[in-house]
Design a protein around this motif. Structure first.
Motif, short mmCIF file in Angstrom:
data_model
loop_
_atom_site.label_atom_id
_atom_site.label_comp_id
_atom_site.label_asym_id
_atom_site.label_seq_id
_atom_site.Cartn_x
_atom_site.Cartn_y
_atom_site.Cartn_z
N LYS A 192 1.85 -10.71 -1.49
CA LYS A 192 3.27 -10.65 -1.81
C LYS A 192 4.12 -10.90 -0.56
O LYS A 192 5.17 -11.56 -0.63
CB LYS A 192 3.59 -9.28 -2.42
N TRP A 206 -2.92 -7.14 -2.51
CA TRP A 206 -1.74 -7.57 -3.27
C TRP A 206 -0.48 -7.51 -2.39
O TRP A 206 0.35 -8.41 -2.44
CB TRP A 206 -1.59 -6.66 -4.49
N THR A 264 -1.26 -12.15 -9.25
CA THR A 264 -2.29 -12.40 -8.24
C THR A 264 -3.66 -12.16 -8.87
O THR A 264 -3.81 -11.35 -9.79
CB THR A 264 -2.11 -11.47 -7.04
N ILE A 281 3.68 -9.87 -10.16
CA ILE A 281 4.84 -9.93 -9.27
C ILE A 281 6.01 -10.45 -10.10
O ILE A 281 5.92 -11.54 -10.68
CB ILE A 281 4.61 -10.86 -8.06
#
Length: 376
Positions: free
Chosen positions: A333, A329, A321, A261
């Motif tokens: 997020k 995911w 992650t 991310i």
């Protein structure tokens, strides 16, 4: 009376030499011998296979049971081969007929042996699964197919040799023909070789999620001799030539250890230094306490006040992650985004957005100055 005797003599001559000089009674008997073996085929097959199955059931492995099921058709063909052999032996042929029947019996026996090996090679290929530490699943499938093709070619060559057709000159002639074919099938051989490189380099396996920019993105289903089948996320199959997968960069998402991310979080310019630090520390604390995120000692993770942009002060968020599953995911997020929103609101500041301010230094005295504000 003389005419009847002549007729009877003719009947006897036809009976004794009716078929290539063979007594018709012998022919009938030979056909009877063959029919006896044909009728007894089911009984013979049941007895043989039942004994083999009982022996296979005593072992711990299941491969021998699969082999028994695979060789059932060849075993059922054994009585037919035996019937033809004993029938032709009873006829007592000589000369060219004897040579023909001998070649026929040899061919049938060779066909029976290689047919059984061809069928048994498929379950025996399961033994290669134990070598999965050294061979990929695709390579094991290829080797199993190669073994079956080898038995088929050896069987064909053996039968051709029995009938006096020499395989060596035939292969040489096919070699010249192969050169001509190769010139017109360069793409075919290129894809075949590319497939070998893909399997040897272990770029991806069936079930992996891959991306080839400009070509396809999806899940690998099968690596074939010429093409690889990739199932897109809309479930449409794509058959990609192996050369494209070998020559282009392939991203294998299934081998990710973590999923990244990377965000630039823009805060308003009116934010104080203390507020910026509160936001940064709040995000760092959330990442360190949340077990869904990889820790800094596992991979690069940081939150830093990065730069002064045109309309905001940017904080760079870079983290990973632990899950690589796309749906998980997305959920992680989303939780991170909501938490950052709370942290920013708690710090008493806000998110910036692109804006422009218009400043006018002087205007005619008779024109009123409006309040201008243009936000984009």
């Amino acid at each position: 009376m003389t005419s009847f005797n002549d007729f009877w003599a003719l009947v006897q001559d036809v009976w004794n030499n009716g078929l290539y000089g063979i007594n018709i009674s012998q022919v009938i008997t030979a056909v009877g011998i063959f029919l006896i073996f044909l009728i007894a085929r089911n009984l013979f097959t049941r007895l043989i296979l039942n004994r083999i199955r009982k022996w296979a059931a005593k072992t711990e492995t299941e491969i021998d049971d699969a082999v028994v099921d695979a060789i059932e058709p060849p075993v059922r063909f054994i009585p037919i081969v035996m019937g033809i052999f004993f029938a032709t032996e009873y006829l007592g042929l000589s000369g060219d007929s004897a040579q023909f029947t001998e070649a026929l019996n040899r061919s049938l026996i060779a066909f029976l042996i290689f047919w059984a090996l061809f069928r048994a090679s498929e379950p025996v290929g399961g033994l290669l699964q134990k070598a999965d530490k050294f061979l990929t699943s695709s390579m094991i499938i290829w080797l199993a197919k190669a073994i079956r093709i080898a038995f088929a070619l050896l069987g064909a060559a053996t039968i051709l040799e029995i009938w006096g057709i020499h395989v060596g000159p035939l292969i040489a002639g096919l070699g010249l023909f192969g050169v001509a074919v190769a010139l017109g099938a360069q793409d075919l051989f290129k894809n075949l070789i590319a497939g070998l490189f893909i399997i040897g380099e272990k770029r991806f396996h069936p079930g992996d999620w891959i991306l080839v920019k400009g070509v396809v993105e999806g899940t690998v289903e099968q690596i074939g001799f010429r093409t690889t089948t990739i199932r897109r996320f809309d479930k449409a199959p794509v058959y990609v030539p192996n050369s494209q997968l070998s020559d282009n960069a392939v991203t294998n998402f299934s081998r990710m250890t973590f999923r990244r991310i990377k965000w630039l979080i823009g805060l308003e310019y009116r934010s104080t230094a203390d507020q910026l630090e509160i936001v940064r520390e709040g995000i760092e604390k959330y990442l360190s306490e949340n077990p869904a995120f990889a820790k800094p000692d596992q991979t690069a993770t940081f939150v830093r006040i990065d730069r002064f942009s045109d309309s905001s002060i940017d904080i760079l968020l870079y983290c990973f992650t632990k899950t690589t599953d796309w749906l998980e995911w997305l959920a992680i997020k989303e939780q991170l985004l909501v938490e950052i929103k709370r942290i920013v609101e708690k710090a008493g500041t806000g998110f910036a957005f692109p804006s422009q301010s218009l400043y006018v230094e002087a205007l005619p005295e008779d024109i009123e100055i409006p309040q201008l504000s243009n936000k984009q």
